[in-house]
Design a protein around this motif. Sequence first.
Motif, short mmCIF file in Angstrom:
data_model
loop_
_atom_site.label_atom_id
_atom_site.label_comp_id
_atom_site.label_asym_id
_atom_site.label_seq_id
_atom_site.Cartn_x
_atom_site.Cartn_y
_atom_site.Cartn_z
N GLY A 82 59.56 55.06 59.18
CA GLY A 82 59.21 54.87 60.58
C GLY A 82 59.11 53.38 60.89
N ILE A 98 61.33 58.72 67.97
CA ILE A 98 60.45 59.86 67.67
C ILE A 98 59.90 60.37 69.00
CG2 ILE A 98 58.37 60.62 66.49
CD1 ILE A 98 58.87 58.36 64.45
N TRP A 104 50.48 57.16 64.38
CA TRP A 104 51.80 57.14 65.01
C TRP A 104 51.79 57.85 66.36
CZ3 TRP A 104 56.35 58.05 61.08
CH2 TRP A 104 56.27 57.11 60.05
N ALA A 153 62.47 56.16 63.96
CA ALA A 153 62.67 56.46 62.54
C ALA A 153 64.12 56.19 62.18
CB ALA A 153 62.31 57.90 62.24
#
Length: 634
Positions: A234, A205, A182, A190
Amino acid sequence: MTMSNPVTICVGGDSPVSTLHEARDLARSSIATGSPVVVEIASGDYRLDEPLDLDDSDGGTESAPVIWRPRQGEEVRLHAGALLDGFQRVDDEATLQRLPEHARGKVWQVDLARAGVTNFGHPAAGGLELFFDGTPLTLARWPNEGFDRITGLVGGDPVDVRGTRGDAQGNLYVRRTRLQRWAAEPDPWAHGYWFWDWADERHRIQRVDAEYGVLELEPPAHRYGYRTGQWFYGYNLLCELDEPGEWYLDRQTGVLYLWPPTDVDAAEVSVSVGQHVVRMKGVANLTLQGLTFEFARGDAVQVRDARQVVIDNCTFRNLGGWAVTVSGGHGVRVKQCHIHGTGNGGIVLAGGDRTTLSSSDHVAEDNHIHHYGRVNRMYQPALQISGVGQQVRHNHIHHAPHMAIQFAGNDHLIELNEIHHVCLESNDAGAIYSGRDWTWRGTIIRHNLLWEITGFEDRGCVGVYLDDMLCGTQITGNLFYRVTRAAMIGGGRDCLVQDNLFVDCVPATHVDARAMNWASYHVETTMRDRLERMPVASPIWAQRYPELLTIWEEEAAAPKGNIIRRNVCQGGVWDGLREDARSYVELSANLVADDVGLEGTAPRFGLRADSLAHSIGFQQIPLEHVGPRDPSTR
């Protein structure tokens, strides 16, 4: 609907009229002469780059109405999307390295510029969506289904809501298993239920700390804060494009990546582009009949200040917003429609004048609404009604993350609806819901069937939820089967719960006195303010709702005037009344027994002729009339 000698305008097929906009313009000249008009559309797909806007020059009269419909026996789809072709298998090494190893060689790509699509919208919601043979696909995410959990909070700004503790800052400890990948993503997001299970929100994020397992969410923070144990996932992550049916869009290059569920060259692959399909303002005596609406990013059909408009036997699917929104006007009907796969809810009905209690008489009836709230999960019901005098009847509603019906305002009728498997992602939620206004009175909720409504992870929710001091509502003649807190009065007054059948509900009834304790801060703020906005001393209000004239002299915060009588309960738990409310409630002639004389099969139980319920005067529930009257629409 039949009409005498209408002017017929043909669209598509062999007709020289090829677009709906051309047909509208041609129809106007006939409408101006007072002739009834039928716009008859040949089979096919009609893409609308701009919405079909209809105004007061496009409607008819009671004796000379206007109808838009397909040619007999043919299917017509109106959409605001773009079809994609020319997919190529991903072969550049940089992109392949970002994909999960097992996905390499299975993901395809296409440049959206080929289809003229350059406006992608936003990952938070309301942007471009992808559909494969009529099925909405999933923007690449992890976990692929369900949620992960917040394992802890970095802290720094504590939050305490009546003993429920969290933190106002979006710095979260999570499991570290995915974070290394990520961290390399350019635009990760998210979506979570960060503090309460009825308040979701999407965050970008801002930073990923893979070493310590921390997600730092971009401000502004969620309005309620964050709490350990709450759930999230996510998304917008190319590195998580790991199964068929997932996709990702590089918003810098306009390249879309897809792991197709089946052969991509043999499928119809579409993206949503336009905001709306049809918009009406000031239209009268017009019907949309038998049409399919698809691929709008927003609401498919918007109706404003219209009179006697009918939307009949239409299909609404694969939309980013609502199917139909109605605001203002009088006598709009949405009937026998099939609505599913919407990003928001199903139908909005708003209208009437609350100051004079004049009804709008809008109706939603015989509709089948399911699997809605795909994008915006909370407070996006199948039917949202407000104002005065909306009627919601004979609908079948099921499979949704939150509510089925939300109402606000006065004198609505909610009857003969079948509702099940809703509130699937929330617990403090109601299948039928309203709350926090003493002046929202006069609604009748009767003869509905509610079953299998047990909340997220079966942790409980509510059937009919009169939240935060809602008053003057009748819950009568409904059947509740396997519904937690089936009929709930949350501190309100003057409500009637009568002639309901409760089977295996835990509990069947609930009344509390929250305005006298933990919710007392609302009394002198929100509740007083909303009361003072309305002309409660005017003759029509004083006659209709005399209780409001003396509410301040009658212990305004107390749940007075509530009546629970002549109900029948088998299994589960009958009495969920809080002790601080019990003395204010009239409980009379209720039958609670292990065997009340049920007959039939779940969920459509009846009562045998020898049932003791008849001895208390219980009124039989007309289950044979519940749900859409045409079985083909169920």
